[in-house]
Design a protein around this motif. Structure first.
Motif, mmCIF file in Angstrom:
data_model
loop_
_atom_site.group_PDB
_atom_site.id
_atom_site.type_symbol
_atom_site.label_atom_id
_atom_site.label_comp_id
_atom_site.label_asym_id
_atom_site.label_seq_id
_atom_site.Cartn_x
_atom_site.Cartn_y
_atom_site.Cartn_z
ATOM 1 N N ASP A 1 4.576 -23.123 12.608
ATOM 2 C CA ASP A 1 4.351 -23.273 14.027
ATOM 3 C C ASP A 1 3.427 -24.474 14.282
ATOM 4 O O ASP A 1 3.049 -25.200 13.358
ATOM 5 C CB ASP A 1 3.778 -21.986 14.631
ATOM 6 C CG ASP A 1 4.509 -21.565 15.890
ATOM 7 O OD1 ASP A 1 5.088 -22.450 16.543
ATOM 8 O OD2 ASP A 1 4.508 -20.381 16.222
ATOM 9 N N GLN A 2 3.044 -24.671 15.543
ATOM 10 C CA GLN A 2 2.256 -25.844 15.917
ATOM 11 C C GLN A 2 0.760 -25.565 15.747
ATOM 12 O O GLN A 2 -0.039 -25.698 16.677
ATOM 13 C CB GLN A 2 2.588 -26.270 17.344
ATOM 14 C CG GLN A 2 4.029 -26.730 17.498
ATOM 15 C CD GLN A 2 4.293 -27.340 18.852
ATOM 16 O OE1 GLN A 2 3.622 -28.274 19.276
ATOM 17 N NE2 GLN A 2 5.287 -26.812 19.542
ATOM 18 N N ASN B 1 -1.503 -28.706 16.545
ATOM 19 C CA ASN B 1 -1.317 -29.428 17.805
ATOM 20 C C ASN B 1 -2.662 -29.515 18.520
ATOM 21 O O ASN B 1 -3.191 -28.498 18.976
ATOM 22 C CB ASN B 1 -0.297 -28.713 18.691
ATOM 23 C CG ASN B 1 0.112 -29.554 19.897
ATOM 24 O OD1 ASN B 1 -0.703 -30.255 20.482
ATOM 25 N ND2 ASN B 1 1.375 -29.474 20.268
ATOM 26 N N TYR C 1 -3.283 -27.812 21.941
ATOM 27 C CA TYR C 1 -3.240 -26.354 22.067
ATOM 28 C C TYR C 1 -4.605 -25.749 21.753
ATOM 29 O O TYR C 1 -4.711 -24.726 21.083
ATOM 30 C CB TYR C 1 -2.198 -25.763 21.106
ATOM 31 C CG TYR C 1 -0.755 -25.964 21.527
ATOM 32 C CD1 TYR C 1 -0.421 -26.714 22.647
ATOM 33 C CD2 TYR C 1 0.282 -25.394 20.798
ATOM 34 C CE1 TYR C 1 0.894 -26.902 23.030
ATOM 35 C CE2 TYR C 1 1.614 -25.563 21.175
ATOM 36 C CZ TYR C 1 1.905 -26.321 22.293
ATOM 37 O OH TYR C 1 3.216 -26.488 22.664
ATOM 38 N N SER D 1 2.952 -27.815 11.792
ATOM 39 C CA SER D 1 3.529 -28.757 12.753
ATOM 40 C C SER D 1 2.451 -29.264 13.704
ATOM 41 O O SER D 1 1.627 -28.491 14.194
ATOM 42 C CB SER D 1 4.648 -28.086 13.545
ATOM 43 O OG SER D 1 5.155 -28.959 14.523
ATOM 44 N N GLY E 1 3.477 -31.146 16.408
ATOM 45 C CA GLY E 1 4.165 -31.075 17.700
ATOM 46 C C GLY E 1 4.033 -32.311 18.549
ATOM 47 O O GLY E 1 4.473 -32.336 19.696
ATOM 48 N N GLU F 1 8.031 -31.379 10.093
ATOM 49 C CA GLU F 1 8.826 -32.515 10.564
ATOM 50 C C GLU F 1 8.387 -33.809 9.907
ATOM 51 O O GLU F 1 7.226 -33.948 9.466
ATOM 52 C CB GLU F 1 8.700 -32.657 12.090
ATOM 53 C CG GLU F 1 9.269 -31.498 12.880
ATOM 54 C CD GLU F 1 8.230 -30.455 13.284
ATOM 55 O OE1 GLU F 1 8.621 -29.308 13.558
ATOM 56 O OE2 GLU F 1 7.028 -30.790 13.288
ATOM 57 N N ILE G 1 10.961 -31.414 22.507
ATOM 58 C CA ILE G 1 11.164 -30.828 21.175
ATOM 59 C C ILE G 1 12.295 -31.541 20.434
ATOM 60 O O ILE G 1 12.792 -31.041 19.426
ATOM 61 C CB ILE G 1 11.467 -29.313 21.260
ATOM 62 C CG1 ILE G 1 12.828 -29.065 21.933
ATOM 63 C CG2 ILE G 1 10.357 -28.564 21.962
ATOM 64 C CD1 ILE G 1 13.344 -27.656 21.733
ATOM 65 N N ARG H 1 12.061 -32.084 16.625
ATOM 66 C CA ARG H 1 12.245 -30.872 15.831
ATOM 67 C C ARG H 1 13.728 -30.530 15.693
ATOM 68 O O ARG H 1 14.202 -30.179 14.613
ATOM 69 C CB ARG H 1 11.506 -29.689 16.484
ATOM 70 C CG ARG H 1 10.028 -29.645 16.170
ATOM 71 C CD ARG H 1 9.355 -28.520 16.932
ATOM 72 N NE ARG H 1 8.918 -28.969 18.241
ATOM 73 C CZ ARG H 1 8.460 -28.158 19.197
ATOM 74 N NH1 ARG H 1 8.408 -26.850 18.970
ATOM 75 N NH2 ARG H 1 8.067 -28.629 20.356
#
Length: 370
Positions: A125-126, A129, A132, A156, A158, A184, A316, A319
């Motif tokens: 998951d992010q 980031n 966030y 990630s 993101g 990614e 996105i 991704r």
């Protein structure tokens, strides 16, 4: 080849070789949220590491350090009994996630946690980031963990670049990780720019488990269409492009129902669907319309038709493009940027490509936890 069976055999070998030794204890640091992809990737990473013969725990996330009072506890129990949306998420966690006794907020962790585990794995998951900050932070950079215990799996960012005011924090934290893997290719570039180090691109954890394994935790939702249905899971605002496509679907299919996972009723509530119910709905849909990475992944795992729309607001596309390349469908985009899989796809070839990437991803994780 049945890769999950292969993992089980590997676990037996490790357990046999470790006879008389203490089994390694691995802690997963990830976001805990009311989000299908988040809960399912947590489960997938847990099950994969368990298959190596290790004990696996997920650190509980809190977003303030106040103790839950009796009223909130009663409310949670009622949510579980009534099987509300949040209650189904709680049930999923109770049944499927092995939580640690320790807690961590985005930027704080309980003392003594580091000494209880041999390794900490942050991801997927992010979790990196920087925008966030309300749900991720220094804890996800494992700032409280010594270098030899720090591992990332499919983490990630993101985004394409770390903002200047966060670059020192990220560079300092990432520089002493034992092993770094990202989800990614853009993450490889970010790590290279920050600390001049190569990161490894690996599969999202959800792709490490087979369709058969995922079906073992499926649940039929409270409301299940009697006939064919189109599953809609749109996280961003519905675009004109999406609305036009829905109209075409209704014209193309006779007697088909639209099942919108997030549609609110008159009381302002969305359907009571948890992670297990979400899996069942994707697995049995005629076609999935989404702007979600994980809905796209599960549609592929279950060999369902899917249309993944560009998301308005949060891009996105990188991704989805990375995923499309992995499964050998890099050209499966319309002129409007919609990714698609049809019934006519060669799913044997797609599964083969995913399994080839599994080998690489599993080898990274095994080596990192030695």
């Amino acid at each position: 080849m049945n890769y999950y069976k292969g993992f089980t055999n590997l676990a037996f070998i490790i357990a046999r070789n470790n006879k008389g030794r203490r089994l390694k204890k691995i802690a997963i640091m990830t976001i805990n949220s009311i989000n299908f992809g988040n809960r399912l990737q947590n489960y997938a990473l847990q099950e994969t590491i368990k298959s190596f013969g290790y004990k696996v725990y997920t650190i509980r996330r809190v977003y303030d350090w106040k103790r839950q009072n009796i009223i909130e506890t009663i409310k949670d129990l009622l949510r579980i009994v009534l099987k509300t949306r949040k209650g189904l998420y709680m049930l999923f966690d109770i049944k499927n996630i092995n939580f640690s006794k320790y807690h961590a907020s985005p930027n704080e962790s309980e003392k003594g946690m580091e000494n209880c585990y041999d390794y900490f794995v942050v991801g997927s998951d992010q979790v990196w980031n920087p925008y966030y900050s309300h749900i991720v932070g220094k804890s996800d950079l494992l700032y409280f963990v010594s270098s030899e215990k720090k591992v990332s799996y499919a983490a990630s960012f993101g985004i394409e670049r770390i903002p200047a005011d966060k670059s020192k924090l990220f560079a300092k934290a990432l520089s002493d990780f034992k092993a770094i893997s990202v989800r990614e290719k853009m993450g490889v570039k970010i790590v290279q720019e920050l600390i001049k180090r190569e990161a490894t691109v690996v599969l999202d954890p959800t792709l490490l488990l087979t369709a058969e394994k995922w079906r073992t935790i499926q649940k039929v939702p409270q409301y299940m269409p009697k006939g064919r249905y189109v599953l809609i899971y749109i996280l961003g605002p519905a675009t004109e492009l999406f609305n036009q496509y829905v109209e075409k679907i209704l014209q193309h299919y006779d007697d088909i129902e639209l099942y919108d996972v997030l549609k609110m009723n008159k009381k302002g509530r969305s359907p009571a669907i948890g992670p297990s119910e979400f899996l069942h709905l994707i697995d049995h849909a005629e076609i999935v319309l989404t702007d979600s990475f994980h809905a796209t992944v599960f549609s592929t795992i279950f060999h369902r038709q899917v249309r993944t729309f560009p998301r308005k607001g949060i891009d996105i596309s990188s991704r989805i493009a990375s995923f499309a390349t992995i499964v050998g469908c890099a050209t499966n985009f319309t002129d409007q940027g919609i990714f698609y899989l049809n019934d006519s796809m060669d799913y044997d070839l797609i599964d083969k490509r995913i399994n080839e990437e599994k080998i690489h991803s599993i080898e990274f994780l095994k080596k990192a936890l030695l």
